[in-house]
Design an enzyme around this catalytic site. Structure first.
Site, PDB file in Angstrom:
ATOM      1  N   GLU A  76      48.100  17.496  42.961  1.00  0.00           N
ATOM      2  CA  GLU A  76      48.141  17.693  41.822  1.00  0.00           C
ATOM      3  C   GLU A  76      49.418  18.545  41.345  1.00  0.00           C
ATOM      4  OE1 GLU A  76      43.879  16.349  42.790  1.00  0.00           O
ATOM      5  OE2 GLU A  76      45.579  17.689  43.656  1.00  0.00           O
TER       6      GLU A  76
ATOM      7  N   HIS B 224      45.407  16.454  50.327  1.00  0.00           N
ATOM      8  CA  HIS B 224      44.943  15.759  49.106  1.00  0.00           C
ATOM      9  C   HIS B 224      44.202  14.668  49.177  1.00  0.00           C
ATOM     10  CE1 HIS B 224      44.724  14.174  45.124  1.00  0.00           C
ATOM     11  NE2 HIS B 224      45.447  13.225  45.422  1.00  0.00           N
TER      12      HIS B 224
ATOM     13  N   HIS C 236      47.304  23.454  42.589  1.00  0.00           N
ATOM     14  CA  HIS C 236      46.572  23.447  41.016  1.00  0.00           C
ATOM     15  C   HIS C 236      45.714  24.518  40.651  1.00  0.00           C
ATOM     16  CE1 HIS C 236      43.001  21.615  42.589  1.00  0.00           C
ATOM     17  NE2 HIS C 236      44.060  20.951  43.556  1.00  0.00           N
TER      18      HIS C 236
ATOM     19  N   HIS D 105      41.031  21.460  38.709  1.00  0.00           N
ATOM     20  CA  HIS D 105      39.874  21.251  39.177  1.00  0.00           C
ATOM     21  C   HIS D 105      39.466  22.101  40.452  1.00  0.00           C
ATOM     22  CE1 HIS D 105      42.466  18.793  41.850  1.00  0.00           C
ATOM     23  NE2 HIS D 105      41.124  18.668  42.735  1.00  0.00           N
TER      24      HIS D 105
ATOM     25  N   GLU E 256      40.885  26.677  44.592  1.00  0.00           N
ATOM     26  CA  GLU E 256      41.203  26.161  46.054  1.00  0.00           C
ATOM     27  C   GLU E 256      42.394  26.975  46.853  1.00  0.00           C
ATOM     28  OE1 GLU E 256      42.351  21.952  45.925  1.00  0.00           O
ATOM     29  OE2 GLU E 256      40.707  21.492  44.820  1.00  0.00           O
TER      30      GLU E 256
END
Length: 277
Positions: free
Chosen positions: A11, A61, A105, A116, A135
Site C-alpha cells: 500500500e 502484502h 502504510h 488499515h 503494522e
C-alpha cells in the site's frame, strides 16, 4: 557478515493509491507489482552499496506473492508465499543485523493512503500497551525484542511521520504525500528509486542504536466495527471483551503478540458480512 531483512508491503509503494492497485486479479495490480519491485530493488541496491553481504526480501502484502522474482536484484533472496510463522517479519530469525520496512502504510483509524491494520475493514484501531499502533509498530516491537534496529521506512508522508515514534533514528523516504485515503501527490519511480537507494545506504552506514533486547509482556487492544466481530474474537483463548466492540489480548512477548493478533484477524476476517443495503 552483514545481513539485512526487507519487509515489503504494497500500500505504501510508489504510486499506489486505490484498492485495485494492490488487489490481485485487477489489471492495475500487475502494474503496481512492478513498481513495488522497483522500490524493493532500490533498497537492495542501497544496502549493497553500503556493504551488506546478504539482503533478504520478505514479501509481506496480502497473499505474500506480489514481488516479481524475475525482476528482483540478483543480490537479494526472496521469501514468498503464505503461512509463514512470523508473517510480515519472516526472515528475522535468520540472524539479521538490520530491518527495513518498504511500502508500509498507516494504521486503522489514521490518516494516510490505504490506511488499515491487517484488514481493510472491521478493525477501527489498535493499541499496544496503551499506545496507538500500526503494522509497523507491531513489527518493530518484534525486531526490537530480537535486538535488531529498524533502519529504513518507506511509504507516504504520514507513514514516515509515524515511523519516528516506533523506530527513532531510522531513515525515511516519503514516496507520496497523502491527500486522502485514496489520493496522493505521487513522486515518479525514478525519483523515489534514487532516494530509497541513497537512504538505504546511509541507514546501513550509520544505523540507529537499538536498545538491549528485552522480553516483556504486552497488552493489545483492538476496536472493531461491530459487536458480532468482538464476540467472534472472544472465541479465541486469551481474548477478552473490553467493551461492546472492543477486545484485548495479553502476551508474554512481542512474537507471541504478533502470532495471537494474526490469529485474531483471521477469525474476524471470516465474520465480515457482504453488503446488503
Amino acid at each position: 557478515m552483514t545481513r539485512v531483512l526487507i519487509s515489503a508491503d504494497m500500500e505504501g509503494a510508489t504510486g499506489t493509491v486505490l484498492p485495485t492497485d494492490v488487489e490481485a486479479g485487477t489489471p492495475e495490480y500487475q502494474r503496481f507489482r512492478r513498481l513495488l519491485t522497483g522500490d524493493v530493488n532500490a533498497a537492495v541496491a542501497g544496502f549493497a552499496d553500503a556493504g551488506a553481504d546478504e539482503v533478504i526480501v520478505n514479501d509481506a502484502h496480502c497473499g505474500m506473492n506480489n514481488v516479481l522474482i524475475e525482476e528482483v536484484d540478483p543480490r537479494a533472496l526472496l521469501i514468498t508465499g503464505r503461512h509463514k510463522p512470523l508473517g510480515m517479519m519472516q526472515g528475522l530469525e535468520d540472524g539479521v543485523d538490520a530491518v527495513a520496512f518498504v511500502g508500509y502504510h498507516t494504521g486503522a483509524g489514521e490518516q494516510g493512503v490505504l490506511a488499515h491494520t491487517y484488514l481493510s475493514h472491521s478493525i477501527l484501531g489498535v493499541r499496544i500497551d496503551g499506545r496507538p499502533a500500526d503494522e509497523g509498530a507491531l513489527n518493530a516491537l518484534v525486531a526490537a525484542e530480537a535486538g535488531v534496529p529498524v533502519v529504513l521506512v518507506t511509504g507516504d508522508d504520514a507513514t514516515c511521520h509515524q515511523a519516528a515514534g516506533y523506530a527513532p533514528g531510522c531513515r525515511t523516504v516519503a514516496v507520496k504525500k497523502a491527500i486522502s485515503r485514496h489520493a496522493a501527490v505521487c513522486r515518479t519511480p525514478a525519483a523515489t528509486s534514487a532516494e530509497i537507494r541513497r537512504e538505504a545506504a546511509a541507514a546501513l552506514n550509520a544505523p540507529p542504536t537499538c536498545p538491549a533486547p528485552e522480553v516483556t509482556g504486552h497488552v493489545v487492544e483492538i476496536d472493531l466495527d461491530s459487536p458480532h466481530q468482538a464476540e467472534r474474537a472472544c472465541s479465541l483463548p486469551g481474548v477478552t471483551a473490553s467493551g461492546p466492540r472492543g477486545v484485548r489480548l495479553e502476551s508474554p512477548d512481542a512474537r507471541e503478540a504478533l502470532r495471537r493478533f494474526r490469529a485474531l484477524t483471521w477469525v474476524i476476517g471470516g465474520g465480515r458480512e457482504d453488503d446488503w443495503t
